[in-house]
Design a protein around this motif. Structure first.
Motif, mmCIF file in Angstrom:
data_model
loop_
_atom_site.group_PDB
_atom_site.id
_atom_site.type_symbol
_atom_site.label_atom_id
_atom_site.label_comp_id
_atom_site.label_asym_id
_atom_site.label_seq_id
_atom_site.Cartn_x
_atom_site.Cartn_y
_atom_site.Cartn_z
ATOM 1 N N MET A 1 24.218 -16.492 24.086
ATOM 2 C CA MET A 1 25.042 -15.326 24.265
ATOM 3 C C MET A 1 24.155 -14.091 24.300
ATOM 4 O O MET A 1 23.275 -13.927 23.467
ATOM 5 C CB MET A 1 26.044 -15.235 23.117
ATOM 6 C CG MET A 1 26.750 -13.893 23.068
ATOM 7 S SD MET A 1 27.781 -13.728 21.614
ATOM 8 C CE MET A 1 29.338 -13.682 22.438
ATOM 9 N N PRO A 2 24.348 -13.192 25.255
ATOM 10 C CA PRO A 2 23.523 -11.988 25.330
ATOM 11 C C PRO A 2 23.686 -11.133 24.077
ATOM 12 O O PRO A 2 24.775 -11.055 23.515
ATOM 13 C CB PRO A 2 24.060 -11.247 26.552
ATOM 14 C CG PRO A 2 24.863 -12.227 27.302
ATOM 15 C CD PRO A 2 25.301 -13.275 26.333
ATOM 16 N N THR A 3 22.598 -10.503 23.683
ATOM 17 C CA THR A 3 22.655 -9.663 22.494
ATOM 18 C C THR A 3 22.934 -8.210 22.833
ATOM 19 O O THR A 3 22.904 -7.368 21.967
ATOM 20 C CB THR A 3 21.327 -9.747 21.714
ATOM 21 O OG1 THR A 3 20.271 -9.351 22.573
ATOM 22 C CG2 THR A 3 21.094 -11.130 21.171
ATOM 23 N N ILE A 26 21.274 -2.762 28.670
ATOM 24 C CA ILE A 26 20.400 -2.600 27.512
ATOM 25 C C ILE A 26 20.616 -3.783 26.584
ATOM 26 O O ILE A 26 21.752 -4.177 26.309
ATOM 27 C CB ILE A 26 20.715 -1.293 26.753
ATOM 28 C CG1 ILE A 26 20.616 -0.077 27.680
ATOM 29 C CG2 ILE A 26 19.827 -1.145 25.524
ATOM 30 C CD1 ILE A 26 19.248 0.188 28.243
ATOM 31 N N THR A 27 19.524 -4.337 26.109
ATOM 32 C CA THR A 27 19.579 -5.410 25.128
ATOM 33 C C THR A 27 18.467 -5.179 24.119
ATOM 34 O O THR A 27 17.572 -4.366 24.347
ATOM 35 C CB THR A 27 19.458 -6.793 25.804
ATOM 36 O OG1 THR A 27 19.765 -7.803 24.860
ATOM 37 C CG2 THR A 27 18.078 -7.031 26.378
ATOM 38 N N GLU A 37 13.266 -18.275 25.035
ATOM 39 C CA GLU A 37 14.390 -17.489 24.522
ATOM 40 C C GLU A 37 14.626 -16.243 25.379
ATOM 41 O O GLU A 37 15.770 -15.889 25.679
ATOM 42 C CB GLU A 37 14.135 -17.064 23.072
ATOM 43 C CG GLU A 37 14.125 -18.206 22.094
ATOM 44 C CD GLU A 37 13.573 -17.812 20.737
ATOM 45 O OE1 GLU A 37 13.968 -18.464 19.756
ATOM 46 O OE2 GLU A 37 12.752 -16.871 20.638
ATOM 47 N N PHE A 38 13.540 -15.591 25.754
ATOM 48 C CA PHE A 38 13.628 -14.385 26.581
ATOM 49 C C PHE A 38 14.228 -14.715 27.949
ATOM 50 O O PHE A 38 15.099 -14.004 28.446
ATOM 51 C CB PHE A 38 12.243 -13.759 26.731
ATOM 52 C CG PHE A 38 12.239 -12.433 27.404
ATOM 53 C CD1 PHE A 38 12.850 -11.334 26.823
ATOM 54 C CD2 PHE A 38 11.602 -12.264 28.624
ATOM 55 C CE1 PHE A 38 12.843 -10.093 27.442
ATOM 56 C CE2 PHE A 38 11.586 -11.033 29.246
ATOM 57 C CZ PHE A 38 12.206 -9.941 28.658
ATOM 58 N N THR A 39 13.784 -15.814 28.537
ATOM 59 C CA THR A 39 14.314 -16.244 29.832
ATOM 60 C C THR A 39 15.808 -16.544 29.723
ATOM 61 O O THR A 39 16.590 -16.128 30.579
ATOM 62 C CB THR A 39 13.554 -17.481 30.346
ATOM 63 O OG1 THR A 39 12.162 -17.145 30.469
ATOM 64 C CG2 THR A 39 14.076 -17.946 31.692
ATOM 65 N N ILE A 43 18.913 -14.823 31.742
ATOM 66 C CA ILE A 43 19.898 -15.618 32.484
ATOM 67 C C ILE A 43 21.309 -15.213 32.066
ATOM 68 O O ILE A 43 22.191 -15.030 32.907
ATOM 69 C CB ILE A 43 19.652 -17.131 32.257
ATOM 70 C CG1 ILE A 43 18.385 -17.564 32.991
ATOM 71 C CG2 ILE A 43 20.855 -17.960 32.698
ATOM 72 C CD1 ILE A 43 17.903 -18.965 32.652
ATOM 73 N N ALA A 44 21.522 -15.044 30.763
ATOM 74 C CA ALA A 44 22.842 -14.669 30.265
ATOM 75 C C ALA A 44 23.221 -13.248 30.681
ATOM 76 O O ALA A 44 24.339 -13.011 31.152
ATOM 77 C CB ALA A 44 22.874 -14.807 28.739
ATOM 78 N N ILE A 45 22.306 -12.315 30.519
ATOM 79 C CA ILE A 45 22.597 -10.911 30.831
ATOM 80 C C ILE A 45 22.888 -10.719 32.313
ATOM 81 O O ILE A 45 23.828 -10.010 32.687
ATOM 82 C CB ILE A 45 21.425 -10.014 30.400
ATOM 83 C CG1 ILE A 45 21.382 -9.922 28.885
ATOM 84 C CG2 ILE A 45 21.538 -8.619 31.008
ATOM 85 C CD1 ILE A 45 20.152 -9.247 28.364
#
Length: 95
Positions: A1-3, A26-27, A37-39, A43-45
């Motif tokens: 889930m995007p933060t 913005i995240t 994790e960054f990738t 993908i989610a954002i």
């Protein structure tokens, strides 16, 4: 889930401005985030399909785009962000 929607205090996190398809998002990420994790965050954002190929780049203090494709490149982007923390934010371009 995007933060990107998390409302916690992000004083110790890295603020990342992501630009994709004409949208700016913005995240916040942790300093010790892995490339995987960054990738997954990107993908989610950006709402990519799981198998969609994309390139991640960050914009350095001189305005030059720098590719992030390895853990070493991500670590360097985060290190430079920390050095310039008072005067800049990290901008990620997803072409």
């Amino acid at each position: 889930m995007p933060t990107q929607l998390v409302q916690d205090n992000h004083a110790n996190d890295v603020r990342v401005k992501t630009v994709y398809n004409g949208e700016v998002m913005i995240t916040y990420i942790k300093h010790n985030i892995t490339l995987e994790e960054f990738t997954q965050e990107m993908i989610a954002i950006c709402r990519f399909l799981p198998d969609q190929v994309f390139t991640m780049k960050w914009v350095d203090e001189e305005g030059d785009p720098c590719t992030i494709s390895t853990q070493l490149e991500l670590d360097e982007a985060l290190r430079l962000y920390e050095l310039n923390r008072d005067s800049s934010e990290t901008t990620l371009q997803v072409p």
